[in-house]
Design an enzyme around this catalytic site. Structure first.
Site, PDB file in Angstrom:
ATOM      1  N   GLY A 148     -20.564 -15.503  10.221  1.00  0.00           N
ATOM      2  CA  GLY A 148     -19.331 -15.019   9.603  1.00  0.00           C
ATOM      3  C   GLY A 148     -18.611 -16.212   9.014  1.00  0.00           C
ATOM      4  O   GLY A 148     -18.486 -17.267   9.668  1.00  0.00           O
ATOM      5  N   ALA A 149     -18.154 -16.063   7.776  1.00  0.00           N
ATOM      6  CA  ALA A 149     -17.648 -17.222   7.039  1.00  0.00           C
ATOM      7  C   ALA A 149     -16.530 -17.992   7.762  1.00  0.00           C
ATOM      8  O   ALA A 149     -16.624 -19.222   7.925  1.00  0.00           O
ATOM      9  CB  ALA A 149     -17.203 -16.769   5.646  1.00  0.00           C
TER      10      ALA A 149
ATOM     11  N   GLN B 196     -26.303  -6.973  11.730  1.00  0.00           N
ATOM     12  CA  GLN B 196     -24.944  -7.344  12.173  1.00  0.00           C
ATOM     13  C   GLN B 196     -24.042  -6.123  12.342  1.00  0.00           C
ATOM     14  O   GLN B 196     -23.115  -6.142  13.147  1.00  0.00           O
ATOM     15  CB  GLN B 196     -24.293  -8.307  11.167  1.00  0.00           C
TER      16      GLN B 196
ATOM     17  N   ASP C 127     -18.214 -13.987   1.767  1.00  0.00           N
ATOM     18  CA  ASP C 127     -18.526 -15.389   2.078  1.00  0.00           C
ATOM     19  C   ASP C 127     -18.011 -16.349   1.011  1.00  0.00           C
ATOM     20  O   ASP C 127     -17.850 -17.537   1.266  1.00  0.00           O
ATOM     21  CB  ASP C 127     -20.030 -15.570   2.239  1.00  0.00           C
TER      22      ASP C 127
ATOM     23  N   ASN D   4     -21.348 -11.593  -0.724  1.00  0.00           N
ATOM     24  CA  ASN D   4     -21.288 -11.082   0.647  1.00  0.00           C
ATOM     25  C   ASN D   4     -22.694 -10.679   1.068  1.00  0.00           C
ATOM     26  O   ASN D   4     -23.647 -10.779   0.281  1.00  0.00           O
ATOM     27  CB  ASN D   4     -20.313  -9.898   0.746  1.00  0.00           C
ATOM     28  N   LYS D   5     -22.810 -10.223   2.291  1.00  0.00           N
ATOM     29  CA  LYS D   5     -24.114  -9.878   2.874  1.00  0.00           C
ATOM     30  C   LYS D   5     -24.948  -9.017   1.931  1.00  0.00           C
ATOM     31  O   LYS D   5     -24.432  -8.105   1.289  1.00  0.00           O
ATOM     32  CB  LYS D   5     -23.861  -9.157   4.204  1.00  0.00           C
TER      33      LYS D   5
END
Ligand code: MRU
Length: 364
Positions: A54-55, A203, A244, A254-255
């Site tokens: 996680g950023a 996640q 992120d 992002n993911k």
């Protein structure tokens, strides 16, 4: 937030005042275990292996990692070397670079003998700052959920879809995407979360569902491909994801899979919000397509871990032997697909102007 009724953060200074404790996220949701970071190498390994992820949390861990390194060598050269080594561990989330730059800026003004104390104080301030920032994201995002709830019949639930884990487990506390959800739930709004499982590392299923469940927020895990279907059938009121890295023009890394959710949301008129702290904005880039996308091990695609009936956790192969796999960990959602940014300073359009309206000090 709470686990088993106990308020926790994801990272904290150990009782010895020197080493750093983390929740080992590779063990969740099956075991709640903690790990101790004693050296900068421990911190780097925790980031690389995703014991922390996680950023915002990898930024906080890198900050403490640099503090740990100073016990061995507080010279300018060593600080530069260790900061570069920590930054290399995960290339996409800009919070890692941000936290290390903040640390280096503080240390540059401090004599060598005072650097250890200054570094620990700054790392603690980065953690506290993240908590407050996420709390404010929650307050600002809550208004969006309240508006949707006000348009519904009394008691009718507000359905939020989220991807990956941008929860408190990904930050120091509260989370970014989850902060408005926790606040809505705590305020008595009947909120329900569709949790994308988020292959390959799951996640969503392993972490988001775990933390929502621990807080009592109703949620349902869905496979990553279900989001479009749910939106077509009116089952999603809004999407909130984390990020992120956001570039100065409003593109969002992002993911992996976030982009497809944004496309489906656009096609179905579902609002698609990105929650972010200022530490996730990369003001040096004007185009998300140039962001370095982390490529992770093929093993994460070809294998899966899970718990057996006897409680043991095992890893199994899920693909035909010999097949190759590609594993880009993030994708980029163009700003035009994003309804708005939820930040600690308020909500704004996903555009250069939108970001500058919130952060006017960045106007050149
Ligand atoms: O690879 P991960 O688990 O570190 O990816 C996490 C995400 O993509 C999150 O959405 C992002 O870091 C924001 S966390 C507040």
């Amino acid at each position: 937030m709470k686990i088993a009724g106990k308020t926790m953060r994801t990272i904290w200074l150990a009782a010895d005042g020197r080493s750093v404790e983390i929740i080992d996220q590779t063990k969740l949701p099956h075991q709640l275990e903690f790990a101790t970071l004693r050296t900068v190498e421990d911190a780097a390994r925790a980031i690389l292996t995703m014991q922390v992820r996680g950023a915002p949390l990898i930024g906080a861990t890198a900050a403490y990692g640099l503090a740990l390194s100073l016990h061995d060598d507080a010279s300018d050269d060593a600080i530069a070397r260790n900061a570069a080594m920590l930054a290399r561990q995960r290339p996409t989330a800009v919070n890692l670079r941000w936290a290390l730059e903040e640390m280096r800026a503080v240390l540059a003004d401090v004599p060598r003998e005072d650097r250890v104390a200054a570094a620990y104080a700054k790392a603690a301030a980065i953690c506290d700052g993240d908590v407050e920032t996420c709390r404010r994201i929650g307050v600002n995002g809550l208004r969006i959920i309240e508006e949707i709830a006000a348009r519904k019949k009394p008691g009718e639930r507000v359905n939020v879809l989220t991807h990956c884990n941008a929860g408190w487990i990904a930050c120091v506390d509260w989370g970014t995407a989850t902060a408005p959800i926790y606040m809505a739930h705590d305020a008595g709004i009947p909120v329900h979360v569709w949790v994308d499982e988020t292959r390959p590392r799951n996640q969503g299923a392993a972490l988001t569902a775990f933390e929502l469940g621990a807080h009592g927020v109703p949620h349902t895990i869905v496979v990553d491909n279900a989001g479009g279907h749910l939106m077509q059938h009116g089952a999603v009121d809004l999407v909130i994801v984390g990020t992120d890295r956001v570039t100065a023009n409003g593109d969002v890394a992002n993911k992996i899979g976030t982009y497809l959710k944004a496309l489906a949301a656009k096609d179905n008129g579902v609002p698609f919000y990105v929650a972010l702290p200022h530490t996730t904005i990369d003001w040096t880039l004007d185009d998300g397509m140039v962001i370095e996308i982390e490529e992770r091990s093929a093993d994460e695609v070809l294998k899966m871990a899970g718990r057996l009936a006897d409680g043991s956790v095992v890893t199994v192969e899920i693909a035909a032997p010999g097949s190759a796999a590609s594993n880009p960990a993030f994708d980029v959602t163009p700003a035009r697909l994003v309804t708005g940014f939820i930040t600690e300073r308020g909500v704004a359009a996903a555009s250069t102007e939108g970001l500058l309206s919130l952060y006017p000090e960045r106007r050149r």
